[in-house]
Scaffold this motif. Sequence first.
Motif, PDB file in Angstrom:
ATOM      1  N   MET A   1       0.852  -1.198   0.000  1.00  0.00           N
ATOM      2  CA  MET A   1       0.000   0.000   0.000  1.00  0.00           C
ATOM      3  C   MET A   1       0.878   1.235   0.000  1.00  0.00           C
ATOM      4  N   ARG A   2       0.443   2.237  -0.753  1.00  0.00           N
ATOM      5  CA  ARG A   2       1.137   3.525  -0.809  1.00  0.00           C
ATOM      6  C   ARG A   2       0.081   4.611  -0.621  1.00  0.00           C
ATOM      7  N   TRP A   3       0.549   5.820  -0.323  1.00  0.00           N
ATOM      8  CA  TRP A   3      -0.358   6.957  -0.137  1.00  0.00           C
ATOM      9  C   TRP A   3      -0.503   7.723  -1.445  1.00  0.00           C
ATOM     10  N   TYR A   4      -1.751   8.025  -1.793  1.00  0.00           N
ATOM     11  CA  TYR A   4      -2.061   8.795  -2.997  1.00  0.00           C
ATOM     12  C   TYR A   4      -2.883  10.012  -2.602  1.00  0.00           C
ATOM     13  N   VAL A   5      -2.773  11.062  -3.402  1.00  0.00           N
ATOM     14  CA  VAL A   5      -3.535  12.281  -3.154  1.00  0.00           C
ATOM     15  C   VAL A   5      -4.706  12.313  -4.127  1.00  0.00           C
TER      16      VAL A   5
ATOM     17  N   ALA B   1       0.884   8.771  -9.407  1.00  0.00           N
ATOM     18  CA  ALA B   1       2.106   8.510  -8.641  1.00  0.00           C
ATOM     19  C   ALA B   1       1.820   8.692  -7.158  1.00  0.00           C
ATOM     20  N   PRO B   2       2.327   7.786  -6.323  1.00  0.00           N
ATOM     21  CA  PRO B   2       2.142   7.946  -4.874  1.00  0.00           C
ATOM     22  C   PRO B   2       3.049   9.051  -4.348  1.00  0.00           C
ATOM     23  N   ILE B   3       2.702   9.577  -3.168  1.00  0.00           N
ATOM     24  CA  ILE B   3       3.587  10.556  -2.536  1.00  0.00           C
ATOM     25  C   ILE B   3       4.650   9.778  -1.752  1.00  0.00           C
ATOM     26  N   THR B   4       5.757  10.410  -1.470  1.00  0.00           N
ATOM     27  CA  THR B   4       6.860   9.728  -0.790  1.00  0.00           C
ATOM     28  C   THR B   4       6.537   9.503   0.681  1.00  0.00           C
ATOM     29  N   GLN B   5       7.214   8.544   1.282  1.00  0.00           N
ATOM     30  CA  GLN B   5       7.014   8.260   2.702  1.00  0.00           C
ATOM     31  C   GLN B   5       7.424   9.468   3.543  1.00  0.00           C
TER      32      GLN B   5
ATOM     33  N   LYS C   1     -18.045  13.361  -6.083  1.00  0.00           N
ATOM     34  CA  LYS C   1     -17.293  14.552  -5.665  1.00  0.00           C
ATOM     35  C   LYS C   1     -15.769  14.383  -5.768  1.00  0.00           C
ATOM     36  N   VAL C   2     -15.302  13.301  -6.403  1.00  0.00           N
ATOM     37  CA  VAL C   2     -13.862  13.109  -6.636  1.00  0.00           C
ATOM     38  C   VAL C   2     -13.545  13.587  -8.041  1.00  0.00           C
ATOM     39  N   LEU C   3     -12.518  14.454  -8.142  1.00  0.00           N
ATOM     40  CA  LEU C   3     -12.097  14.968  -9.448  1.00  0.00           C
ATOM     41  C   LEU C   3     -11.007  14.103 -10.066  1.00  0.00           C
ATOM     42  N   GLY C   4     -10.233  13.420  -9.235  1.00  0.00           N
ATOM     43  CA  GLY C   4      -9.183  12.547  -9.752  1.00  0.00           C
ATOM     44  C   GLY C   4      -7.995  12.495  -8.821  1.00  0.00           C
ATOM     45  N   PHE C   5      -6.946  11.847  -9.305  1.00  0.00           N
ATOM     46  CA  PHE C   5      -5.707  11.736  -8.535  1.00  0.00           C
ATOM     47  C   PHE C   5      -4.762  12.858  -8.913  1.00  0.00           C
ATOM     48  N   ILE C   6      -3.859  13.189  -7.998  1.00  0.00           N
ATOM     49  CA  ILE C   6      -2.842  14.218  -8.244  1.00  0.00           C
ATOM     50  C   ILE C   6      -1.506  13.510  -8.413  1.00  0.00           C
ATOM     51  N   GLY C   7      -0.734  13.938  -9.387  1.00  0.00           N
ATOM     52  CA  GLY C   7       0.592  13.371  -9.620  1.00  0.00           C
ATOM     53  C   GLY C   7       0.556  12.218 -10.602  1.00  0.00           C
ATOM     54  N   GLY C   8       1.665  12.022 -11.287  1.00  0.00           N
ATOM     55  CA  GLY C   8       1.743  10.944 -12.270  1.00  0.00           C
ATOM     56  C   GLY C   8       0.928  11.268 -13.499  1.00  0.00           C
ATOM     57  N   LYS C   9       0.422  10.232 -14.143  1.00  0.00           N
ATOM     58  CA  LYS C   9      -0.430  10.402 -15.328  1.00  0.00           C
ATOM     59  C   LYS C   9      -1.873  10.141 -14.930  1.00  0.00           C
TER      60      LYS C   9
ATOM     61  N   VAL D   1      -7.748  14.771  -0.336  1.00  0.00           N
ATOM     62  CA  VAL D   1      -7.881  13.680   0.623  1.00  0.00           C
ATOM     63  C   VAL D   1      -6.717  12.735   0.362  1.00  0.00           C
ATOM     64  N   LEU D   2      -6.049  12.295   1.427  1.00  0.00           N
ATOM     65  CA  LEU D   2      -4.968  11.320   1.278  1.00  0.00           C
ATOM     66  C   LEU D   2      -5.563   9.929   1.465  1.00  0.00           C
TER      67      LEU D   2
END
Length: 177
Positions: free
Chosen positions: A3-7, A97-101, A84-92, A65-66
């Motif tokens: 599991m990784r954290w996504y924005v 792309a996940p955020i760093t630890q 109410k979700v617009l999408g993910f931030i980062g990557g394509k 939201v993380l």
Amino acid sequence: MAMRWYVVQAYSGFENQVKRSLEERVIRFGLQDAFGQALVPTEEVVEMRDGQKRRSERKFFPGYVLVEMEMNDETWHMVKETPKVLGFIGGKADKPAPITQKEVDNIMRRVEEGAEKPRPKVLFDAGEVVRVTDGPFKDFNGVVEEANYEKSRLLVAVQIFGRSTSVELEFYQVEKA
């Protein structure tokens, strides 16, 4: 897969609703193994209103939201199709792309610090002009010389009888001029 954290970008003001919707959808779709926690990063702030100290929460990243999750097609679609979700931030768009630890640790530390010692809602900088709203110097204007956020006090230079005098005031006793 770990599991990784996504924005996740949400409509502003609907972050908590998106968090609840995601948590409900994870259970409904039976994807508990692919999801960890969802987090709306907030900190507690203190402000003076009508002479009373009031505590409230402030989001550090309004509109985001993380989400801790395993990224695959099924989980990606489940999050993207949440109301109410617009999408993910980062990557394509199709491969976020996940955020760093390190970023996650910084955010978590800030959330914990905000709960332990609330911050003032208004921040003051040296050289800034303020108006005194309470105490013996009420209605005087002054210049902030120093701000002590640990004690919630300001050192303010106030003009008294044509001379600059330093006075120590609580944050709630002043407002930005």
